[in-house]
Design a protein around this motif. Structure first.
Motif, PDB file in Angstrom:
ATOM      1  N   LYS A  29      35.640  -3.495  49.567  1.00  0.00           N
ATOM      2  CA  LYS A  29      34.744  -2.355  49.283  1.00  0.00           C
ATOM      3  C   LYS A  29      33.677  -2.840  48.322  1.00  0.00           C
ATOM      4  O   LYS A  29      33.876  -3.839  47.619  1.00  0.00           O
ATOM      5  CB  LYS A  29      35.538  -1.215  48.641  1.00  0.00           C
ATOM      6  CG  LYS A  29      36.237  -1.636  47.355  1.00  0.00           C
ATOM      7  CD  LYS A  29      37.086  -0.498  46.819  1.00  0.00           C
ATOM      8  CE  LYS A  29      38.180  -1.043  45.930  1.00  0.00           C
ATOM      9  NZ  LYS A  29      39.055  -0.008  45.390  1.00  0.00           N
ATOM     10  N   ASP A  88      35.185  -1.274  54.167  1.00  0.00           N
ATOM     11  CA  ASP A  88      34.789   0.126  54.341  1.00  0.00           C
ATOM     12  C   ASP A  88      33.265   0.183  54.339  1.00  0.00           C
ATOM     13  O   ASP A  88      32.595  -0.849  54.208  1.00  0.00           O
ATOM     14  CB  ASP A  88      35.452   1.036  53.290  1.00  0.00           C
ATOM     15  CG  ASP A  88      34.850   0.873  51.902  1.00  0.00           C
ATOM     16  OD1 ASP A  88      33.813   0.173  51.752  1.00  0.00           O
ATOM     17  OD2 ASP A  88      35.402   1.444  50.955  1.00  0.00           O
ATOM     18  N   LYS A  89      32.725   1.381  54.458  1.00  0.00           N
ATOM     19  CA  LYS A  89      31.263   1.526  54.615  1.00  0.00           C
ATOM     20  C   LYS A  89      30.484   1.092  53.369  1.00  0.00           C
ATOM     21  O   LYS A  89      29.283   0.865  53.439  1.00  0.00           O
ATOM     22  CB  LYS A  89      30.935   2.996  54.929  1.00  0.00           C
ATOM     23  CG  LYS A  89      31.438   3.434  56.283  1.00  0.00           C
ATOM     24  CD  LYS A  89      30.433   3.066  57.351  1.00  0.00           C
ATOM     25  CE  LYS A  89      30.844   3.621  58.692  1.00  0.00           C
ATOM     26  NZ  LYS A  89      29.989   3.197  59.778  1.00  0.00           N
ATOM     27  N   THR A  90      31.153   1.046  52.219  1.00  0.00           N
ATOM     28  CA  THR A  90      30.434   0.670  50.986  1.00  0.00           C
ATOM     29  C   THR A  90      30.357  -0.855  50.809  1.00  0.00           C
ATOM     30  O   THR A  90      29.666  -1.343  49.919  1.00  0.00           O
ATOM     31  CB  THR A  90      31.131   1.243  49.724  1.00  0.00           C
ATOM     32  OG1 THR A  90      32.401   0.569  49.527  1.00  0.00           O
ATOM     33  CG2 THR A  90      31.366   2.742  49.827  1.00  0.00           C
ATOM     34  N   GLN A 134      25.222  -5.776  54.806  1.00  0.00           N
ATOM     35  CA  GLN A 134      25.983  -4.544  54.628  1.00  0.00           C
ATOM     36  C   GLN A 134      27.009  -4.428  55.747  1.00  0.00           C
ATOM     37  O   GLN A 134      26.938  -5.131  56.753  1.00  0.00           O
ATOM     38  CB  GLN A 134      25.033  -3.366  54.601  1.00  0.00           C
ATOM     39  CG  GLN A 134      24.065  -3.541  53.435  1.00  0.00           C
ATOM     40  CD  GLN A 134      23.486  -2.255  52.921  1.00  0.00           C
ATOM     41  OE1 GLN A 134      24.206  -1.288  52.670  1.00  0.00           O
ATOM     42  NE2 GLN A 134      22.181  -2.237  52.774  1.00  0.00           N
ATOM     43  N   ALA A 135      27.929  -3.485  55.547  1.00  0.00           N
ATOM     44  CA  ALA A 135      29.153  -3.441  56.346  1.00  0.00           C
ATOM     45  C   ALA A 135      28.954  -3.651  57.854  1.00  0.00           C
ATOM     46  O   ALA A 135      29.606  -4.515  58.444  1.00  0.00           O
ATOM     47  CB  ALA A 135      29.880  -2.137  56.077  1.00  0.00           C
ATOM     48  N   GLU A 136      28.061  -2.851  58.463  1.00  0.00           N
ATOM     49  CA  GLU A 136      28.000  -2.928  59.928  1.00  0.00           C
ATOM     50  C   GLU A 136      27.501  -4.268  60.435  1.00  0.00           C
ATOM     51  O   GLU A 136      28.057  -4.863  61.357  1.00  0.00           O
ATOM     52  CB  GLU A 136      27.141  -1.797  60.485  1.00  0.00           C
ATOM     53  CG  GLU A 136      28.029  -0.672  60.955  1.00  0.00           C
ATOM     54  CD  GLU A 136      27.301   0.616  61.227  1.00  0.00           C
ATOM     55  OE1 GLU A 136      26.217   0.565  61.828  1.00  0.00           O
ATOM     56  OE2 GLU A 136      27.844   1.658  60.820  1.00  0.00           O
ATOM     57  N   LEU A 178      36.112  -2.472  60.363  1.00  0.00           N
ATOM     58  CA  LEU A 178      35.233  -1.650  59.525  1.00  0.00           C
ATOM     59  C   LEU A 178      35.728  -0.220  59.661  1.00  0.00           C
ATOM     60  O   LEU A 178      35.784   0.303  60.786  1.00  0.00           O
ATOM     61  CB  LEU A 178      33.787  -1.785  60.013  1.00  0.00           C
ATOM     62  CG  LEU A 178      32.764  -0.900  59.315  1.00  0.00           C
ATOM     63  CD1 LEU A 178      32.755  -1.136  57.810  1.00  0.00           C
ATOM     64  CD2 LEU A 178      31.371  -1.169  59.895  1.00  0.00           C
ATOM     65  N   GLU A 233      35.929   3.993  58.477  1.00  0.00           N
ATOM     66  CA  GLU A 233      35.117   5.102  57.957  1.00  0.00           C
ATOM     67  C   GLU A 233      35.599   5.507  56.584  1.00  0.00           C
ATOM     68  O   GLU A 233      34.806   5.802  55.703  1.00  0.00           O
ATOM     69  CB  GLU A 233      35.228   6.327  58.895  1.00  0.00           C
ATOM     70  CG  GLU A 233      34.509   6.179  60.209  1.00  0.00           C
ATOM     71  CD  GLU A 233      32.993   6.066  60.046  1.00  0.00           C
ATOM     72  OE1 GLU A 233      32.439   6.681  59.110  1.00  0.00           O
ATOM     73  OE2 GLU A 233      32.362   5.336  60.842  1.00  0.00           O
ATOM     74  N   SER A 293      39.487   1.324  52.937  1.00  0.00           N
ATOM     75  CA  SER A 293      40.007   0.090  53.531  1.00  0.00           C
ATOM     76  C   SER A 293      41.450  -0.171  53.107  1.00  0.00           C
ATOM     77  O   SER A 293      42.186  -0.857  53.818  1.00  0.00           O
ATOM     78  CB  SER A 293      39.114  -1.094  53.152  1.00  0.00           C
ATOM     79  OG  SER A 293      38.922  -1.141  51.762  1.00  0.00           O
TER      80      SER A 293
END
Ligand code: 1HE
Length: 264
Positions: free
Chosen positions: A110, A130-132, A174-176, A187, A189, A192
């Motif tokens: 994260k 995770d998304k962060t 970044q994450a994606e 990854l 939502e 993690s």
């Protein structure tokens, strides 16, 4: 599972069933890796394979996985080249203990996973973001160079050219995008931690000997010729594929009680 009753200052070690949960625990310093944290990681990953742990989750307290090398400690200590080489060797000891121990290590990422934090994450067998989560190698911008194995592990994950770009330009993934280039394999939502624990539990269903082979042999073959690596693969398969657990599982397949491998 028998974990050592040692009280660590920079990490926290807990267990859930047969899964060890190792948390970086310096959130006020964004889990920067000082020399003491590295020693604590060496201690725990040295004993983990003999503790009965079936898998481990490596996670962090706070909003960031790790901000990498403790830059303040490094600055204040005014280390010589020789002293810093020794520090790097301790990092390698810690990360090699993780990668080669034979116990699956699932990293829950994260926030900042940067510099030495990415080197640590890349020694895990599976990375869940995770998304962060974001990844960077800001060494160049700090006037530094990677010293914890990134030249091997990060370049293996994403290729040399992407790694060089990250270091030369300070590029942040970044994450994606990170997921698409292979810095992480999952990854999620939400958080993690829970997915990493789920994955750890899933890996724990396989016989420990199979996991031992998966989490050590593949890494060991890295530096072998194809001829030697395939010999070693055959040798390990000779041991693993004839274990009692394999015979039970094969019998279950034969009598149609075992799960089939289907995407649905
Ligand atoms: C630290 C460190 C650190 C934070 N060493 N103390 N790594 C970097 O270049 C990343 C450096 N850190 C950052 O860019 C930011 O701290 C973060 C983006 C990760 C987080 O920002 P933020 O605004 O939440 O926190 P902060 O205010 O910057 O820092 C909070 C505290 O953490 C502060 O301490 P305080 O006592 O003043 O409160 C910071 O000093 C401390 N802190 N990061 C030491 N890295 C084997 S070679 C490997 C080479 C590398 O790893 S180079 C990459 C270094």
């Amino acid at each position: 599972m028998q974990l050592p009753p040692v009280k660590f200052r920079n990490i926290k070690v807990e267990s859930e069933d047969n899964i060890a949960i190792v948390s970086l625990n310096r959130p006020a310093k964004r889990n920067a890796l000082n020399a003491e944290t590295i020693e604590e990681l060496i201690s725990i990953f040295s004993v983990l394979p003999r503790s009965g742990a079936k898998a481990a989750v490596l996670r962090a307290e706070g909003d960031h996985f790790s901000a990498g090398l403790d830059l303040i400690e490094h600055h204040q200590q005014g280390r010589t080249a020789g002293e810093f080489m020794q520090i790097c060797l301790r990092w390698h000891e810690a990360f090699n203990k993780m990668e080669y121990s034979g116990v699956p290590v699932i990293a829950a990422l994260k926030g900042a996973t940067v510099g030495g934090g990415l080197e640590l994450a890349s020694a895990a067998h599976i990375r869940v973001a995770d998304k962060t989560t974001y990844f960077a190698l800001p060494e160049g911008q700090r006037g530094l160079f990677t010293g914890g194995g990134a030249t091997i592990r990060v370049s293996e994950l994403i290729g040399r050219t992407r790694m060089i770009d990250m270091m030369l330009t300070g590029r942040i993934y970044q994450a994606e995008e990170a997921m698409s280039i292979g810095l992480c394999q999952y990854l999620v939502e939400d958080d993690s931690d829970s997915r990493a624990l789920e994955i750890a539990n899933a890996t724990a269903e396989a016989p420990s000997l199979s996991n031992f082979a998966i989490c050590s042999t593949i890494s060991h073959t890295r530096n072998m010729s194809a001829l030697d690596a395939s010999y070693m693969e055959a040798f390990v398969a000779g041991v693993v594929n004839t274990q009692a657990d394999a015979s039970d599982r094969l019998a279950a397949f034969a009598d149609k009680t075992a799960a089939r491998v289907r995407p649905d």
